[in-house]
Enzyme design. Structure first.
Site, short mmCIF file in Angstrom:
data_model
loop_
_atom_site.label_atom_id
_atom_site.label_comp_id
_atom_site.label_asym_id
_atom_site.label_seq_id
_atom_site.Cartn_x
_atom_site.Cartn_y
_atom_site.Cartn_z
N LYS A 187 -4.83 20.15 -16.69
CA LYS A 187 -4.08 20.98 -15.73
C LYS A 187 -2.62 20.56 -15.62
O LYS A 187 -1.75 21.41 -15.48
CB LYS A 187 -4.73 20.95 -14.35
CG LYS A 187 -6.01 21.75 -14.31
CD LYS A 187 -6.38 22.17 -12.91
CE LYS A 187 -7.61 23.07 -12.91
NZ LYS A 187 -8.14 23.32 -11.59
N LYS B 2 -12.37 27.25 -22.93
CA LYS B 2 -13.23 27.64 -21.81
C LYS B 2 -12.74 28.95 -21.19
O LYS B 2 -11.54 29.17 -21.11
CB LYS B 2 -13.16 26.51 -20.78
CG LYS B 2 -14.18 26.51 -19.71
CD LYS B 2 -13.98 25.30 -18.81
CE LYS B 2 -12.73 25.43 -17.97
NZ LYS B 2 -12.57 24.39 -16.95
N LYS C 7 -9.76 31.05 -15.14
CA LYS C 7 -8.86 31.89 -14.33
C LYS C 7 -7.41 31.68 -14.75
O LYS C 7 -6.59 32.55 -14.56
CB LYS C 7 -8.97 31.50 -12.86
CG LYS C 7 -10.29 31.78 -12.21
CD LYS C 7 -10.29 31.22 -10.78
CE LYS C 7 -11.67 30.80 -10.37
NZ LYS C 7 -11.73 29.80 -9.32
#
Ligand code: TYM
Length: 342
Positions: free
Chosen positions: A111, A194, A197
């Protein structure tokens, strides 16, 4: 006593990975466990969220829980920021967790990416808040998708160190529940990534509120390979797709796994049905199935979101019941730490 806790971030469109990897599993567990399902708005703001969008997304995740079939009378449904125990316990865990443990967290690395210096400190201590979510209720089991496994291992490490430091067995060692044919749903465009969102392309995922036309378009355009579909002979003796086979055809096995999960059928049965088929036939069947399963859930989510007061009432009631469980546990923790509460 067995107690379930799990959470979903209100950070944008919920997708098939959230549904098959987590939310649908939550529904089945409510018959056998005391279940607490949280909308983790405090986790969401570890990355900037527009305040109005955060409110709407918090209601949308709540609507998804309800539309999927979670019963707000039998289970507790609430948003994290309404129960102060999460933040309070997270602070204590900030003082328990070692920097070395956090430095190993792959999700932070993914992230924060190349802009690590620019990431919020909240993103770094995110796993401590997650451990606090779970342990504020002494939850024994946590249903999640595979991507959360490392965070749950850290939760066990935190519980163990806390218990040892204070010399009292305050917290249980929580068990992850990672099950079903879709514990890791991959992107429709790239079988190595993956479904997420945060992926910029909306074509990479099927959202829980996509309509039938959009679902059909996304599945039609999903990446495949030139071969025909495999048969059940590829499976190992435990009925699983061997890693080497999956690595050779990631997109094919991803779509097959999605089909198996949506149909609630073992992979062997799906492979038997489509052995030797072309992708065009399989994709048409997958579209029909996805529309049949997601359509009613998406419609119900939209109906619920049109009545925000009713959704808010569910969250208010859930938060009150959550506080009644967490507050005495926090008292016990504060006492064990040595905090005076005269
Ligand atoms: P979040 O919001 O990213 O995802 C919610 C749930 O969906 C699962 N999931 C997937 N499963 C299969 N395939 C995918 N592609 C996929 N993408 C997401 C996740 O594993 C998760 O179960 N940190 C958590 C939220 C959280 C939490 C908790 C969970 C906060 N506190 C305490 C359990 C217990 C998260 O970011 O989930």
């Amino acid at each position: 006593m067995k107690r379930i806790f799990s959470g979903v971030q209100p950070t944008g469109s919920l997708h098939l990975g959230n549904y098959l990897g987590a939310i649908r599993n939550f529904v089945g567990l409510q018959d056998d466990f005391e279940c607490i399902y949280c909308v983790v708005d405090m986790h969401a703001i570890t990355v900037w969220q527009d305040p109005q969008a955060l409110k709407a997304n918090t209601r949308e995740v709540t609507a998804a829980y309800l539309a999927a079939g979670i019963d707000p009378k039998r289970c507790i449904i609430f948003n994290q920021s309404q129960v102060a125990a999460h933040a309070e316990l997270a602070w204590i865990f900030n003082c328990v967790t070692r920097l070395g443990w956090l430095n190993r967290m792959t999700q932070f690395k993914e992230k924060a990416g190349k802009h690590r210096e620019n990431a919020s400190s909240g993103l770094y201590v995110y796993p401590n808040l997650m451990a606090a979510d779970i342990l504020a209720y002494k939850a024994t089991h946590v249903p999640v998708g595979e991507d959360q496994k490392q965070h749950l291992e850290l939760t066990r490490d935190i519980a163990q160190k806390f218990n040892k430091d204070v010399g009292v067995e305050v917290f249980p060692l929580t068990e992850p529940l990672i099950f079903g044919e879709a514990t890791r749903v991959m992107s429709l465009r790239d079988g190595a990534r993956k479904m997420s969102k945060s992926e910029p392309s909306d074509m990479s995922r099927i959202n829980m509120t996509d309509d039938a036309d959009l679902i059909a378009k996304k599945i039609r355009r999903a990446t495949t390979d030139p071969d025909l579909l495999p048969g059940p002979e590829v499976l190992d003796e435990r009925g699983r797709v061997p890693e080497a086979a999956r690595a050779a055809r990631p997109e094919a096995y991803n779509l097959l796994g999605i089909y198996a999960a949506l149909a609630e059928k073992p992979m062997a049965g799906v492979l038997a049905d489509f052995s030797g088929a072309q992708f065009s036939r399989f994709k048409a069947a997958l579209t029909d199935l996805a529309v049949a399963v997601l359509g009613p859930v998406g419609d119900e989510m939209q109906r619920l979101c049109a009545d925000p007061a009713a959704v808010d009432a569910v969250l208010r009631d859930g938060a009150e019941r959550a506080r009644a469980i967490a507050d005495p546990i926090l008292d016990e923790v504060y006492d064990a730490v040595g905090f005076l509460r005269p």
